[in-house]
Design a protein around this motif. Structure first.
Motif, PDB file in Angstrom:
ATOM      1  N   UNK A 178     -58.545   5.495 -44.232  1.00 44.83           N
ATOM      2  CA  UNK A 178     -58.988   6.673 -43.488  1.00 44.83           C
ATOM      3  C   UNK A 178     -57.840   7.266 -42.667  1.00 44.83           C
ATOM      4  N   UNK A 207     -55.881  10.916 -42.891  1.00 45.99           N
ATOM      5  CA  UNK A 207     -55.747  11.845 -41.767  1.00 45.99           C
ATOM      6  C   UNK A 207     -54.292  12.277 -41.614  1.00 45.99           C
ATOM      7  N   UNK A 246     -53.553  14.832 -44.265  1.00 47.67           N
ATOM      8  CA  UNK A 246     -54.175  16.133 -43.992  1.00 47.67           C
ATOM      9  C   UNK A 246     -53.341  16.950 -43.006  1.00 47.67           C
ATOM     10  N   UNK A 247     -52.832  16.252 -41.968  1.00 45.31           N
ATOM     11  CA  UNK A 247     -52.005  16.947 -40.980  1.00 45.31           C
ATOM     12  C   UNK A 247     -50.644  17.311 -41.553  1.00 45.31           C
ATOM     13  N   UNK A 303     -54.901  11.588 -32.023  1.00 42.34           N
ATOM     14  CA  UNK A 303     -56.362  11.501 -32.127  1.00 42.34           C
ATOM     15  C   UNK A 303     -56.848  10.104 -31.762  1.00 42.34           C
ATOM     16  N   UNK A 342     -56.895   9.560 -28.137  1.00 41.03           N
ATOM     17  CA  UNK A 342     -58.024  10.260 -27.525  1.00 41.03           C
ATOM     18  C   UNK A 342     -59.323   9.475 -27.692  1.00 41.03           C
ATOM     19  N   UNK A 343     -59.586   9.024 -28.914  1.00 41.12           N
ATOM     20  CA  UNK A 343     -60.900   8.445 -29.204  1.00 41.12           C
ATOM     21  C   UNK A 343     -60.954   6.952 -28.898  1.00 41.12           C
ATOM     22  N   UNK A 344     -60.017   6.172 -29.485  1.00 40.58           N
ATOM     23  CA  UNK A 344     -60.145   4.719 -29.385  1.00 40.58           C
ATOM     24  C   UNK A 344     -59.667   4.195 -28.045  1.00 40.58           C
ATOM     25  N   UNK A 403     -59.497   6.048 -25.304  1.00 36.17           N
ATOM     26  CA  UNK A 403     -60.193   6.767 -24.226  1.00 36.17           C
ATOM     27  C   UNK A 403     -59.231   7.266 -23.156  1.00 36.17           C
ATOM     28  N   UNK A 404     -58.095   7.761 -23.580  1.00 33.37           N
ATOM     29  CA  UNK A 404     -57.194   8.336 -22.585  1.00 33.37           C
ATOM     30  C   UNK A 404     -57.348   9.851 -22.621  1.00 33.37           C
ATOM     31  N   UNK A 405     -57.030  10.549 -21.506  1.00 35.63           N
ATOM     32  CA  UNK A 405     -57.202  11.991 -21.478  1.00 35.63           C
ATOM     33  C   UNK A 405     -56.351  12.655 -22.565  1.00 35.63           C
ATOM     34  N   UNK A 406     -56.831  13.807 -23.056  1.00 36.80           N
ATOM     35  CA  UNK A 406     -56.143  14.412 -24.190  1.00 36.80           C
ATOM     36  C   UNK A 406     -54.718  14.822 -23.842  1.00 36.80           C
ATOM     37  N   UNK A 407     -54.433  15.061 -22.546  1.00 42.35           N
ATOM     38  CA  UNK A 407     -53.081  15.481 -22.178  1.00 42.35           C
ATOM     39  C   UNK A 407     -52.055  14.404 -22.514  1.00 42.35           C
TER      40      UNK A 407
END
Lengths: 384, 371
Positions: free
Chosen positions: B62, B66, B69-70, B318, B321-323, B325-329
């Motif tokens: 997976x 990804x 794709x990018x 990504x 961000x998701x796994x 859980x840190x801020x997107x910045x």
């Protein structure tokens, strides 16, 4: 080896069933913007945090700043992390949500602001048009120049509906007043909002409302000595003497109801095809106020009480009392008034809502016309 | 040669490949080290963080998908930019050329009525053409009117952004979108096929790899490639050799813009299936591709590697961000660090550093020994 794999699968399934039987919910939220935007995503996230505290059977996770076309990717990752309820909070995520609902038939989805549903995917929206109408009455009573400025994000039905409802309120208090509109084509752009507000000031506007995810218009208006209405989150703090009222959202009302019903087993992955929340004042999903619990800033109460309207229904009534009466008509469980109650004419003179009728939700979410009193460009106006 | 404390710095004209590779790896390692400090500061164990990122990107099918794709839009734009940079044409306009391709593909998909097997080829053709035209306008302006190419290509991006906004709010606004600013969804005939269980629109990927190989051949083996290289090395020599500047510039931007246009076709036909807000069509791919091309150092084949690297960086963002859980910045900080070090160590490639106690090595002889 294969037998072992089957065994593992069975154990995992059993474990999953046990988890479901206990009613544990892990809810994932997908936001389009950063949670620090002071607008849309911020408000959804506040609601998420509130409910995470409130329910011990609920665990929540979120992903912020997700671009359109990538919601599917993040849904996959949230499901892989064990989420069994997923909220997607932007219109642009609609198709990806429906596709994901087909891919994960056991997961429950809810998509905010869209119109496509599935057996395991509901839709929900908290709308402000009644709130804008009540703000409009106050704005119409407070303007001296008869010109009210509105900074709009995008000329789409949602924003058009709000400007129309606002204008109807303005004209109910002040039949000659105009609402001047400027579009900035962004949801969040403080620089453009400032420019638009200053242009409206130059046109002679002296009261301001807006749709943009920052307190910029409130600040620019206050710097120039003008009053305004906060948008989306409480904005009283940015200009305590100049914020009259505003629109405040309570997404937690919808999330609480939805998640509780999932928890109780009332909502399942098979019966959401017709579940569509369109929640307004009477359900507590939105609030009129400069701050929660402060419907009208006390600074302006006397002015609104002194402004007398010769009203076709109520006779001589102060703007303050009219706001209260209309608020009660819309906030009580049995709603007895709608801002768009006919007859409503668009600014080209066409009758768009017949005498005595209320528009359907479908009409409201697709409307493109501008009512009488709206001044300025209106892309997509019917009959162009 | 320069002295810097106990070090001697010696200018190196063409760094050997081993040095380029070694220094680039060093940059990534340095960035990871500083990144570890940031992770630790945020309360996330750096080992755990990097292990999670590696596992979720390189360590799973997976994750690999990804990355691919990018990579697709970065590869197509990157190869195009390599070509233009070789001719010293500073194309900062891949973003606009990409959007031009997306617009043309949308127009063909929605309004041409071309039947199934030919619709996608027609979309790619129109996308290439639109990107090429958008790229050739600044080329023409540069040669004929001496308009600075950096400025004109950059400004053309904004024009195209507003054209897209106008289209989705105006004439192309989709009746099925209930007033929201999108065109209607393409018919399925205009959707690119995906690799199974992924979002990789493989035809665009194949075109990207083929473009890299072809571009390498064109640059190395053809008359146009020769002219491009001469123009890039020395404008004076090119004039002396009688090379037609307008022809070379237009050809370079035809390819550069056209390839970016193909990337735009891939985004709308492979992912969105409609035209939408320009900031959603392209995640600044046209700008990131500038760095992709620059790190590829003039080689279209190297752009395959550098675009994969940036595909990995995006995919890692990504995961953060998701796994984690840190801020997107933090994603931006992380990506910025890698770029900062990659560009920062550039110096090491062109300067040989030698430890030498004071008093020695002041002669050119000592400095050049060992080369």
């Amino acid at each position: 080896m294969r037998r072992f794999a089957v065994l593992v699968l069975m154990v995992m399934t059993a474990f999953g069933l046990v988890a479901l039987a206990e009613g544990e919910i892990k809810a994932g939220f997908i936001y389009v913007g950063p949670i620090g935007d002071y607008g849309w995503s911020f408000a959804h996230n506040e609601a998420r945090e509130m409910l995470d505290q409130e329910f011990d059977w609920l665990e929540t996770v979120y992903v912020e700043s997700v671009p359109e076309g990538q919601a599917g990717t993040f849904i996959d990752q949230l499901v892989a992390q064990g989420c069994n309820v997923i909220f997607t909070t932007s219109f642009g995520f609609m198709d990806e949500t429906i596709e994901a609902a087909a891919r994960y038939p056991d997961v429950i989805f809810a998509h905010c602001s869209g119109f496509k549903r599935a057996p395991n995917s509901a839709t929900y929206m908290a709308d402000f048009y009644q709130v804008y109408y009540l703000n409009g009455i106050m704005a119409g009573a407070l303007t001296k120049s008869g010109k009210i400025g509105y900074v709009g994000a995008f000329p789409i039905p949602e924003v058009k509906r709000h400007i129309n409802a606002f204008t109807i309120g303005v004209r109910e208090a002040n039949p000659d007043a105009e609402v001047h509109v400027k579009w900035i084509y962004e949801w969040f752009n403080p620089a453009a909002a400032k420019e638009a507000a200053e242009a409206l000031i130059a046109e002679g506007c002296d009261v301001f409302a807006f749709t943009e995810d920052s307190p910029t218009v409130v600040q620019v208006a206050a710097e120039n000595g003008f009053v305004s209405f906060g948008h989306y989150t409480p904005m009283y703090q940015f200009a305590p003497d100049k914020v009259v009222s505003g629109q405040i959202v309570h997404w937690e009302a919808i999330y609480r109801d939805f998640l509780t019903k999932v928890h109780q087993g009332l909502y399942t992955n098979e019966n959401l095809q017709h579940v569509d929340y369109w929640w307004l004042l009477s359900q507590g999903a939105v609030e009129v106020g400069a701050e929660p619990g402060m419907m009208i800033n006390p600074v302006f109460k006397d002015d609104l009480k002194a402004y007398i309207i010769d009203h076709p229904t109520f006779g001589e009534i102060s703007a303050y009392d009219l706001v209260m009466v209309r608020h009660n008509q819309m906030a009580d469980p049995g709603v007895t008034f709608d801002p768009f109650q006919g007859p409503v004419y668009d600014r080209k003179g066409n009758l768009v809502v017949p005498e005595g009728m209320w528009p359907s939700v479908d009409t409201l979410i697709t409307l493109e016309w501008a009512v009488e009193g709206v001044v300025g460009p209106w892309p997509g106006e019917p009959g162009e | 040669m320069k002295r810097f404390g106990p070090f001697l710095l010696e200018r190196r004209l063409a760094p050997p490949r081993g040095v380029v590779l070694g220094v680039s790896v060093l940059a990534v390692v340095l960035a990871l080290l500083v990144g570890a400090v940031i992770f630790a500061g945020y309360g996330v164990d750096p080992w755990h963080a990097y292990a999670t990122i590696a596992k979720s990107t390189l360590g799973s099918r997976y994750g690999l998908m990804e990355i691919l794709r990018r990579t697709i839009p970065l590869l197509l734009c990157g190869v195009g930019l390599v070509i233009s940079f070789r001719a010293q044409f500073w194309n900062i306009g891949a973003e606009g050329q990409l959007l031009a391709g997306a617009v043309a593909a949308t127009g063909v998909a929605l309004f041409s009525g071309i039947p199934r097997p030919w619709l996608l080829p027609a979309m790619f053709g129109a996308g290439f053409l639109a990107g090429a035209i958008w790229g050739m306008i600044p080329a023409f302006l540069k040669v004929k009117l001496k308009v600075n190419d950096v400025i004109s290509t950059l400004m053309m991006n904004y024009i195209m952004i507003y054209i897209v906004e106008w289209l989705i709010h105006g004439p192309w606004k989709g009746p099925t979108m209930r007033g929201f600013a999108y065109t209607d969804t393409f018919s399925k005939a205009g959707w690119l096929p995906l690799l199974p269980l992924s979002r990789v629109h493989w035809p665009t990927l194949v075109i990207g790899v083929a473009a890299a190989v072809l571009a390498a051949l064109v640059l190395a083996r053809t008359r146009l490639g020769y002219e491009v290289r001469v123009v890039g090395e020395s404008e004076g020599a090119a004039r002396y050799a009688g090379i037609n500047f307008l022809r070379v510039s237009l050809a370079v931007m035809l390819l550069s813009g056209g390839l970016a246009g193909l990337a735009g076709v891939g985004e709308v036909a492979g992912i969105h299936h409609k035209l939408l807000s320009p900031t959603q069509v392209s995640m600044n791919y046209g700008y990131t591709a500038i760095i992709v091309a620059w790190l590829a150092r003039g080689s279209p084949l190297a752009a395959i590697v550098t675009s994969l690297l940036f595909g990995l960086i995006f995919a890692a963002g990504d995961v953060i961000k998701v796994s984690l859980r840190m801020p997107f910045q933090v994603t931006g900080v992380f990506n910025g660090l890698i770029l900062f070090f990659l560009i920062g160590v550039e110096l090491l490639m062109y300067w040989r550093v030698k430890l030498s106690p004071k008093g020695e090595g002041w002669t050119g002889k000592a400095g050049s020994s060992g080369s």
